[in-house]
Design an enzyme around this catalytic site. Structure first.
Site, mmCIF file in Angstrom:
data_model
loop_
_atom_site.group_PDB
_atom_site.id
_atom_site.type_symbol
_atom_site.label_atom_id
_atom_site.label_comp_id
_atom_site.label_asym_id
_atom_site.label_seq_id
_atom_site.Cartn_x
_atom_site.Cartn_y
_atom_site.Cartn_z
ATOM 1 N N LYS A 31 0.808 -1.337 -0.120
ATOM 2 C CA LYS A 31 -0.085 0.058 -0.116
ATOM 3 C C LYS A 31 0.893 1.247 -0.027
ATOM 4 O O LYS A 31 0.409 2.175 -0.820
ATOM 5 C CB LYS A 31 -0.909 0.025 1.256
ATOM 6 C CG LYS A 31 -1.797 -1.313 1.151
ATOM 7 C CD LYS A 31 -3.040 -1.037 2.443
ATOM 8 C CE LYS A 31 -2.317 -0.804 3.886
ATOM 9 N NZ LYS A 31 -1.773 -2.164 4.027
ATOM 10 N N ARG A 106 -9.511 1.320 8.345
ATOM 11 C CA ARG A 106 -9.094 0.018 8.947
ATOM 12 C C ARG A 106 -10.346 -0.577 9.671
ATOM 13 O O ARG A 106 -10.215 -1.917 10.046
ATOM 14 C CB ARG A 106 -7.854 0.193 9.780
ATOM 15 C CG ARG A 106 -6.639 -0.108 9.123
ATOM 16 C CD ARG A 106 -5.528 0.043 9.980
ATOM 17 N NE ARG A 106 -4.104 -0.643 9.836
ATOM 18 C CZ ARG A 106 -3.225 -0.068 9.339
ATOM 19 N NH1 ARG A 106 -3.288 1.189 8.891
ATOM 20 N NH2 ARG A 106 -2.097 -0.878 9.299
ATOM 21 N N ARG A 145 11.167 -5.020 4.548
ATOM 22 C CA ARG A 145 11.145 -3.782 4.243
ATOM 23 C C ARG A 145 12.077 -2.943 4.875
ATOM 24 O O ARG A 145 12.280 -2.997 6.120
ATOM 25 C CB ARG A 145 9.705 -3.305 4.673
ATOM 26 C CG ARG A 145 9.333 -1.877 4.429
ATOM 27 C CD ARG A 145 8.038 -1.665 4.523
ATOM 28 N NE ARG A 145 7.144 -2.034 5.750
ATOM 29 C CZ ARG A 145 5.711 -1.837 5.866
ATOM 30 N NH1 ARG A 145 5.079 -1.381 4.871
ATOM 31 N NH2 ARG A 145 5.301 -2.117 6.850
ATOM 32 N N ARG A 178 11.417 -0.686 10.511
ATOM 33 C CA ARG A 178 10.488 -0.503 11.713
ATOM 34 C C ARG A 178 10.275 -1.352 12.691
ATOM 35 O O ARG A 178 10.310 -2.721 12.222
ATOM 36 C CB ARG A 178 9.032 -0.259 11.032
ATOM 37 C CG ARG A 178 8.775 1.146 10.479
ATOM 38 C CD ARG A 178 7.325 1.179 9.472
ATOM 39 N NE ARG A 178 6.184 0.622 10.114
ATOM 40 C CZ ARG A 178 5.072 0.340 9.615
ATOM 41 N NH1 ARG A 178 5.031 0.849 8.590
ATOM 42 N NH2 ARG A 178 4.097 -0.173 10.120
ATOM 43 N N ARG A 189 -0.420 -7.923 13.719
ATOM 44 C CA ARG A 189 -0.919 -7.178 12.823
ATOM 45 C C ARG A 189 -1.709 -7.850 11.947
ATOM 46 O O ARG A 189 -2.641 -7.149 11.286
ATOM 47 C CB ARG A 189 0.284 -6.281 12.408
ATOM 48 C CG ARG A 189 0.979 -5.350 13.191
ATOM 49 C CD ARG A 189 2.394 -4.908 12.492
ATOM 50 N NE ARG A 189 2.108 -4.043 11.305
ATOM 51 C CZ ARG A 189 3.113 -3.877 10.519
ATOM 52 N NH1 ARG A 189 4.249 -4.430 10.318
ATOM 53 N NH2 ARG A 189 2.832 -3.121 9.400
HETATM 54 P P1 AMP Z 1 0.889 1.006 8.915
HETATM 55 O O1 AMP Z 1 1.972 2.151 8.930
HETATM 56 O O2 AMP Z 1 -0.308 1.417 8.062
HETATM 57 O O3 AMP Z 1 1.197 -0.209 9.062
HETATM 58 O O4 AMP Z 1 0.367 1.337 10.726
HETATM 59 C C1 AMP Z 1 1.226 1.100 11.746
HETATM 60 C C2 AMP Z 1 0.372 0.880 12.941
HETATM 61 O O5 AMP Z 1 -0.381 2.234 12.947
HETATM 62 C C3 AMP Z 1 -0.944 -0.024 13.026
HETATM 63 O O6 AMP Z 1 -0.391 -1.431 13.241
HETATM 64 C C4 AMP Z 1 -1.672 0.726 13.916
HETATM 65 O O7 AMP Z 1 -1.553 0.443 15.297
HETATM 66 C C5 AMP Z 1 -1.881 2.126 13.756
HETATM 67 N N1 AMP Z 1 -2.649 2.521 12.647
HETATM 68 C C6 AMP Z 1 -2.335 3.182 11.470
HETATM 69 N N2 AMP Z 1 -3.631 3.364 10.668
HETATM 70 C C7 AMP Z 1 -4.497 3.199 11.467
HETATM 71 C C8 AMP Z 1 -5.813 3.159 11.667
HETATM 72 N N3 AMP Z 1 -6.482 3.566 10.362
HETATM 73 N N4 AMP Z 1 -6.921 2.723 12.422
HETATM 74 C C9 AMP Z 1 -6.192 2.321 13.388
HETATM 75 N N5 AMP Z 1 -4.733 2.194 13.687
HETATM 76 C C10 AMP Z 1 -3.987 2.667 12.712
#
Ligand code: AMP
Length: 236
Positions: A31, A106, A145, A178, A189
């Site tokens: 994404k 999400r 990554r 990360r 996750r």
């Molecule tokens: P990402 O960078 O999209 O993988 O997001 C990293 C983390 O941020 C996720 O595992 C969640 O803990 C939090 N997070 C990001 N976007 C959301 C969302 N739309 N709703 C809830 N938690 C989020």
């Protein structure tokens, strides 16, 4: 085929009507990589809620302090916090003609609220790109990554390694891994995705907004499929 990532190459297609592009798919589906490219080509801001949270954590804000332990465990941040942050961001003038969401919505609650947001912003249409990847590939993509500290450019040590290990090809900055891309957190996750986010596939399918994209292929091929869909979206 023309350079699919060319700056502004498709700007008139989407911006004329105002468009919310949503990238849906599990962690590791690509994404972030695809959102960066779409944003560049269609001149729309790339809104990654994960990046917004990481920025809050780095700045030591209240919101960052609330999100940090949840993110470290691979759990979702509560809807009310996410939605407040998203509303703030899309009230900025650069979002008037649309945006590319990466990692949002999400949950069903977030998707319901986004519908209201799009109405308020008078966006012409919403399109959801569902990146379909087989689960075995996800762990490899996540553990491999690496992200440029300065530009956010995304590499993968297995599929798209940088020329010099640990450093960005574009600006020479350090690449980071990360903490939540570790095997210990990836399982949580992925299960949070299955429980809370996967139902959005049906949600958007029922609304006729979902386009599935085979995201198993290498990134350039996936981008070409997406550009085909978005350029064709002029029709609806
Ligand atoms: P990402 O960078 O999209 O993988 O997001 C990293 C983390 O941020 C996720 O595992 C969640 O803990 C939090 N997070 C990001 N976007 C959301 C969302 N739309 N709703 C809830 N938690 C989020």
């Amino acid at each position: 085929m023309a350079d699919v990532t060319a700056d502004g190459g498709g700007a008139d297609v989407l911006r004329g009507q105002g468009c919310a592009v949503i990238l849906l798919g599990p962690p590791g589906a690509g994404k972030g990589t695809q959102a960066q490219r779409i944003a560049q080509r269609y001149l729309l801001p790339h809104l990654s809620t994960g990046d917004m949270f990481r920025d809050h954590i780095q700045r030591g804000t209240d919101l960052g302090r609330k999100a940090k332990p949840l993110m470290e465990r691979g759990e979702l941040v509560p809807d009310a916090i996410v939605l407040g942050m998203v509303e703030d961001r899309i009230s900025q003038p650069d979002c008037e003609r649309g945006f590319v969401f990466d990692g949002f919505p999400r949950t069903i609650q977030q998707a319901d609220d986004l519908e209201g947001i799009c109405k308020r912003h008078k966006l012409g249409f919403t399109i959801v790109l569902y990146l379909v990847v087989n689960p075995e590939l996800l762990v490899r993509r996540l553990t491999g990554r690496r992200i440029c500290k300065a530009s956010g450019h995304i590499y993968n040590v297995y599929e798209r390694p940088p020329k010099r290990e640990g450093f960005c090809d574009l600006d020479g900055s350090e690449l980071i891994h990360r903490a939540d891309d570790s095997e210990a957190v990836i399982g949580e996750r992925l299960s949070a995705y299955d429980r809370q986010t996967q139902p959005l596939v049906e949600y958007y399918k029922l609304r006729g907004l979902l386009s599935s994209v085979d995201a198993m292929a290498e990134a350039d091929t996936v981008t070409k499929s997406i550009v085909g869909i978005l350029d064709g979206a002029k029709a609806f």
